[in-house]
Design a protein around this motif. Structure first.
Motif, PDB file in Angstrom:
ATOM      1  N   ASP A 119      15.054  50.715  51.604  1.00 15.16           N
ATOM      2  CA  ASP A 119      14.160  50.411  52.716  1.00 15.16           C
ATOM      3  C   ASP A 119      12.841  51.137  52.451  1.00 15.16           C
ATOM      4  O   ASP A 119      12.780  52.366  52.495  1.00 15.16           O
ATOM      5  CB  ASP A 119      14.805  50.892  54.020  1.00 15.16           C
ATOM      6  N   GLU A 120      11.800  50.367  52.172  1.00 14.10           N
ATOM      7  CA  GLU A 120      10.522  50.963  51.789  1.00 14.10           C
ATOM      8  C   GLU A 120       9.892  51.792  52.903  1.00 14.10           C
ATOM      9  O   GLU A 120       9.136  52.722  52.626  1.00 14.10           O
ATOM     10  CB  GLU A 120       9.556  49.886  51.300  1.00 14.10           C
ATOM     11  N   SER A 121      10.214  51.494  54.156  1.00  8.18           N
ATOM     12  CA  SER A 121       9.669  52.317  55.242  1.00  8.18           C
ATOM     13  C   SER A 121      10.302  53.711  55.231  1.00  8.18           C
ATOM     14  O   SER A 121       9.635  54.709  55.514  1.00  8.18           O
ATOM     15  CB  SER A 121       9.854  51.644  56.600  1.00  8.18           C
ATOM     16  N   VAL A 122      11.580  53.785  54.878  1.00 10.96           N
ATOM     17  CA  VAL A 122      12.250  55.089  54.768  1.00 10.96           C
ATOM     18  C   VAL A 122      11.732  55.819  53.534  1.00 10.96           C
ATOM     19  O   VAL A 122      11.474  57.031  53.583  1.00 10.96           O
ATOM     20  CB  VAL A 122      13.788  54.918  54.719  1.00 10.96           C
ATOM     21  N   VAL A 123      11.551  55.094  52.441  1.00  9.67           N
ATOM     22  CA  VAL A 123      10.990  55.692  51.222  1.00  9.67           C
ATOM     23  C   VAL A 123       9.631  56.315  51.545  1.00  9.67           C
ATOM     24  O   VAL A 123       9.362  57.464  51.183  1.00  9.67           O
ATOM     25  CB  VAL A 123      10.854  54.637  50.097  1.00  9.67           C
ATOM     26  N   GLU A 124       8.799  55.579  52.256  1.00 11.19           N
ATOM     27  CA  GLU A 124       7.472  56.083  52.621  1.00 11.19           C
ATOM     28  C   GLU A 124       7.572  57.319  53.517  1.00 11.19           C
ATOM     29  O   GLU A 124       6.833  58.291  53.331  1.00 11.19           O
ATOM     30  CB  GLU A 124       6.677  54.985  53.327  1.00 11.19           C
ATOM     31  N   GLU A 125       8.494  57.287  54.461  1.00 11.13           N
ATOM     32  CA  GLU A 125       8.681  58.448  55.346  1.00 11.13           C
ATOM     33  C   GLU A 125       9.079  59.683  54.551  1.00 11.13           C
ATOM     34  O   GLU A 125       8.535  60.772  54.753  1.00 11.13           O
ATOM     35  CB  GLU A 125       9.746  58.133  56.389  1.00 11.13           C
ATOM     36  N   TYR A 126      10.028  59.526  53.633  1.00 13.83           N
ATOM     37  CA  TYR A 126      10.467  60.655  52.803  1.00 13.83           C
ATOM     38  C   TYR A 126       9.342  61.148  51.891  1.00 13.83           C
ATOM     39  O   TYR A 126       9.128  62.350  51.744  1.00 13.83           O
ATOM     40  CB  TYR A 126      11.678  60.267  51.962  1.00 13.83           C
ATOM     41  N   GLU A 127       8.632  60.208  51.264  1.00  9.86           N
ATOM     42  CA  GLU A 127       7.543  60.603  50.362  1.00  9.86           C
ATOM     43  C   GLU A 127       6.444  61.335  51.138  1.00  9.86           C
ATOM     44  O   GLU A 127       5.893  62.318  50.644  1.00  9.86           O
ATOM     45  CB  GLU A 127       6.972  59.385  49.638  1.00  9.86           C
ATOM     46  N   ASN A 128       6.148  60.869  52.329  1.00  4.93           N
ATOM     47  CA  ASN A 128       5.147  61.555  53.156  1.00  4.93           C
ATOM     48  C   ASN A 128       5.604  62.960  53.515  1.00  4.93           C
ATOM     49  O   ASN A 128       4.802  63.903  53.507  1.00  4.93           O
ATOM     50  CB  ASN A 128       4.838  60.754  54.423  1.00  4.93           C
ATOM     51  N   TRP A 129       6.872  63.117  53.836  1.00 10.22           N
ATOM     52  CA  TRP A 129       7.392  64.447  54.149  1.00 10.22           C
ATOM     53  C   TRP A 129       7.244  65.354  52.931  1.00 10.22           C
ATOM     54  O   TRP A 129       6.784  66.499  53.045  1.00 10.22           O
ATOM     55  CB  TRP A 129       8.855  64.379  54.585  1.00 10.22           C
ATOM     56  N   LEU A 130       7.627  64.836  51.771  1.00 13.43           N
ATOM     57  CA  LEU A 130       7.533  65.641  50.550  1.00 13.43           C
ATOM     58  C   LEU A 130       6.085  66.023  50.251  1.00 13.43           C
ATOM     59  O   LEU A 130       5.808  67.129  49.806  1.00 13.43           O
ATOM     60  CB  LEU A 130       8.134  64.879  49.365  1.00 13.43           C
TER      61      LEU A 130
END
Length: 83
Positions: free
Chosen positions: A64-75
């Protein structure tokens, strides 16, 4: 994002550093047992893949690219100063 996901993201920061800093969070697909919460949320499943060639499990490209984006933003933001 729950507490367990944040703990896994902190561990993922170390994994990413070991790979030279250019490792997508989607890589948890290869090691679901190390990052079970991230894997389940990113790939919309309750079960963990047992091996790389399991045919009835989500594929790397199913993330899910929205979850990927959320995780990458957190990192990129909160995770950048941790540990």
């Amino acid at each position: 994002m729950n507490k367990l996901e944040i703990e896994e993201l902190k561990r993922f920061t170390k994994r990413r550093a070991a790979f030279g800093g250019d490792l997508s969070v989607k890589n948890v697909h290869n090691v679901p047992n190390f990052f079970p919460e991230m894997y389940k949320r990113m790939f919309h499943t309750e079960s963990l893949r047992k091996d790389l060639f399991c045919t009835n499990s989500p594929k790397y490209s199913d993330a899910d690219e929205s979850v990927v984006e959320e995780y990458e933003n957190w990192l990129k933001n909160e995770g950048s100063g941790d540990e």
